[in-house]
Design a protein around this motif. Structure first.
Motif, PDB file in Angstrom:
ATOM      1  N   LYS A 137       0.417  -1.030  -0.163  1.00  0.00           N
ATOM      2  CA  LYS A 137      -0.098   0.212  -0.085  1.00  0.00           C
ATOM      3  C   LYS A 137       0.906   1.255   0.041  1.00  0.00           C
ATOM      4  O   LYS A 137       0.880   2.192  -0.926  1.00  0.00           O
ATOM      5  CB  LYS A 137      -0.933  -0.277   1.435  1.00  0.00           C
ATOM      6  CG  LYS A 137      -1.859  -0.608   0.942  1.00  0.00           C
ATOM      7  CD  LYS A 137      -2.542  -0.389  -0.357  1.00  0.00           C
ATOM      8  CE  LYS A 137      -4.032  -1.329   0.040  1.00  0.00           C
ATOM      9  NZ  LYS A 137      -5.829  -0.826  -1.457  1.00  0.00           N
ATOM     10  N   ALA A 138       1.585   1.291   1.095  1.00  0.00           N
ATOM     11  CA  ALA A 138       2.507   2.911   0.748  1.00  0.00           C
ATOM     12  C   ALA A 138       3.958   2.674   1.906  1.00  0.00           C
ATOM     13  O   ALA A 138       4.481   1.430   2.336  1.00  0.00           O
ATOM     14  CB  ALA A 138       2.042   3.650   1.268  1.00  0.00           C
ATOM     15  N   GLY A 139       4.843   3.361   1.934  1.00  0.00           N
ATOM     16  CA  GLY A 139       6.138   3.533   2.443  1.00  0.00           C
ATOM     17  C   GLY A 139       7.190   2.706   1.745  1.00  0.00           C
ATOM     18  O   GLY A 139       7.180   3.408   0.527  1.00  0.00           O
ATOM     19  N   ASP A 140       8.094   1.732   2.664  1.00  0.00           N
ATOM     20  CA  ASP A 140       9.149   1.917   1.148  1.00  0.00           C
ATOM     21  C   ASP A 140       9.476  -0.523   1.326  1.00  0.00           C
ATOM     22  O   ASP A 140       7.988  -0.167   1.938  1.00  0.00           O
ATOM     23  CB  ASP A 140      10.127   2.359   1.919  1.00  0.00           C
ATOM     24  CG  ASP A 140      10.905   1.688   2.837  1.00  0.00           C
ATOM     25  OD1 ASP A 140      10.227   1.181   4.114  1.00  0.00           O
ATOM     26  OD2 ASP A 140      11.228   2.194   4.063  1.00  0.00           O
ATOM     27  N   PHE A 141       9.924  -0.394   1.134  1.00  0.00           N
ATOM     28  CA  PHE A 141      10.385  -2.218   1.013  1.00  0.00           C
ATOM     29  C   PHE A 141      11.437  -2.788   1.967  1.00  0.00           C
ATOM     30  O   PHE A 141      11.573  -4.007   1.534  1.00  0.00           O
ATOM     31  CB  PHE A 141      10.266  -2.487  -0.356  1.00  0.00           C
ATOM     32  CG  PHE A 141       9.273  -1.968  -1.683  1.00  0.00           C
ATOM     33  CD1 PHE A 141       8.577  -2.382  -2.117  1.00  0.00           C
ATOM     34  CD2 PHE A 141       9.657  -0.569  -2.298  1.00  0.00           C
ATOM     35  CE1 PHE A 141       7.384  -2.199  -2.892  1.00  0.00           C
ATOM     36  CE2 PHE A 141       8.845  -0.289  -3.209  1.00  0.00           C
ATOM     37  CZ  PHE A 141       7.607  -0.857  -4.219  1.00  0.00           C
TER      38      PHE A 141
END
Length: 413
Positions: free
Chosen positions: A72-76
């Motif tokens: 959905k969002a943020g980093d990996f």
């Protein structure tokens, strides 16, 4: 098959497999997670949804845990593999993927691209796959996330993990060749050209292809999906051994018969070397060396009785050849006349200047059909001791050695 994939995957990630399905909005991420749960997980898989995020979880018999969730969002940073999904335009979801792709590239996580389409075999979807693969330099696959079999995604993601090492098993006889030999140099050069292009497990076949038409070729290779190590078994084409052997030895060796004949000659040369090399080494270092006689060289004489006053004894004699090696530093010079007057002086100065710029080029300068190097070499070859003087020198050295006389010796020849 999938159990093997998950086992290898877990070996690369410490036992926990955490994959995410990323991509633009309405590309089919949640649909892919559900379809993957149905086709790639055992029946005991759990499918859950929390705050709009679909997640499928499964535990394997080998102790691994597989999790696939919608990104959905943020980093990996909290995953160890990404399945990036884009749509081909055959349904909704044409939003740009570039922002997420920048984050993904910066994370260094292994990933693949799936082009979601209601008609995966269509020309439009095929073109989209090619464009995405070329743009991001990763493989792109056409799928129908709603109805197709997407179980291959984990296998392809595993193939995107980085390679840790490349190992080559070459024929034993190649291992003893020096690094500067033509054959070894060719192999090393080809490896240096290809190795930087092998970044992930999927790329391992590039080395095999690089040696496909070579005298030393890759007979087989194993790409260690569980440890990132690729191992190649190299073999030589028929006849290469004798061809390389001939090059290294400077002799025409084409079969076992000629090899045995050469080895026999080499054995004689080796015995000669073992006996006299220390004498030549000493002469090279100190100017004089001697090869002591072997037991087989001894010529034992008959015993002789002798008397000295009232005392009596037996005289035992032995003779043997010894070889005395003397280094003689010979000198040679050539003085080609460059011309008369000012013109000759200019030419001579030009020669001196060219020597300062490139000494080797000067020595290889041709004059009257011969180079300067040939001229001085000829002068060195001509400086030999006359035959008569050789005999006298031998007698003198023999006397010095046997009588053990010291002091200053003057030999007139």
């Amino acid at each position: 098959m999938l159990n093997e994939v998950y086992t290898s995957f877990a070996a690369r990630t410490g036992g926990k497999i955490d994959m995410v399905a990323a991509g633009p909005a309405r590309a089919g991420k949640s649909v892919f997670v559900r379809q993957y749960s149905d086709t790639a997980f055992p029946s005991r898989a759990m499918l859950e949804e929390e705050e709009g995020v679909v997640r499928a979880v499964c535990s394997g018999e080998s102790g691994y845990t597989v999790s696939l969730r919608e990104y959905k969002a943020g980093d990996f940073s909290d995953c160890n593999g990404v399945i990036f999904i884009v749509a081909d335009g055959s349904f909704g979801g044409t939003e740009s993927e570039e922002e997420q792709m920048r984050k993904l590239a910066a994370s260094g996580k292994p990933f693949i691209i799936l082009v979601n389409s209601s008609a995966p075999a269509s020309e439009n979807c095929t073109a989209k796959c090619s464009a995405m693969s070329e743009k991001y330099n990763v493989p792109a696959f056409a799928v129908d996330c709603m109805k197709g079999d997407v179980s291959f995604a984990a296998q392809e993601l595993l193939m995107s993990f980085p390679v840790q090492s490349l190992e080559m098993d070459v024929p034993d006889w190649l291992r003893v060749l020096p690094e500067n030999s033509r054959m070894v140099s060719d192999i090393l050069q080809r490896v240096r050209e290809v190795a930087p292009k092998i970044r992930c497990i999927r790329d391992c076949d590039k080395l095999e292809k690089a040696f496909a038409d070579q005298d030393v070729y890759c007979a087989s290779f194993e790409a260690g999906e569980s440890n990132g190590k690729a191992r190649y078994r190299m073999e030589a084409k028929e006849g290469l051994f004798y061809r390389v052997l001939s090059e290294e030895c400077g002799a025409d060796i084409t079969d076992d018969l000629r090899l045995m004949a050469y080895v026999s000659e080499l054995g004689d040369a080796k015995r000669f070397y073992d006996r006299y090399h220390s004498a030549f080494a000493a002469a090279e270092e100190m100017g004089y060396g001697i090869a002591a006689p072997t037991e087989g060289d001894l010529v034992l004489g008959d015993p002789e009785l002798f008397r000295r006053g009232t005392r009596c004894g037996v005289k035992l004699k032995a003779d043997a050849p010894t070889y005395h090696v003397i280094r003689v530093d010979v000198h040679s010079e050539v003085s080609p006349v460059m011309g008369d007057g000012v013109r000759g002086e200019e030419i001579a100065k030009g020669v001196m200047e060219s020597y300062e710029k490139d000494a080797e080029a000067l020595w290889n300068t041709d004059m009257f059909g011969r180079t300067f190097k040939d001229m001085v070499r000829s002068g060195l070859d001509e400086k030999r001791m006359p035959d008569e003087a050789c005999g006298k020198l031998r007698k003198a050295v023999t006397r010095i050695v046997n009588e053990g006389k010291g002091g200053v010796i003057c030999i007139l020849l």
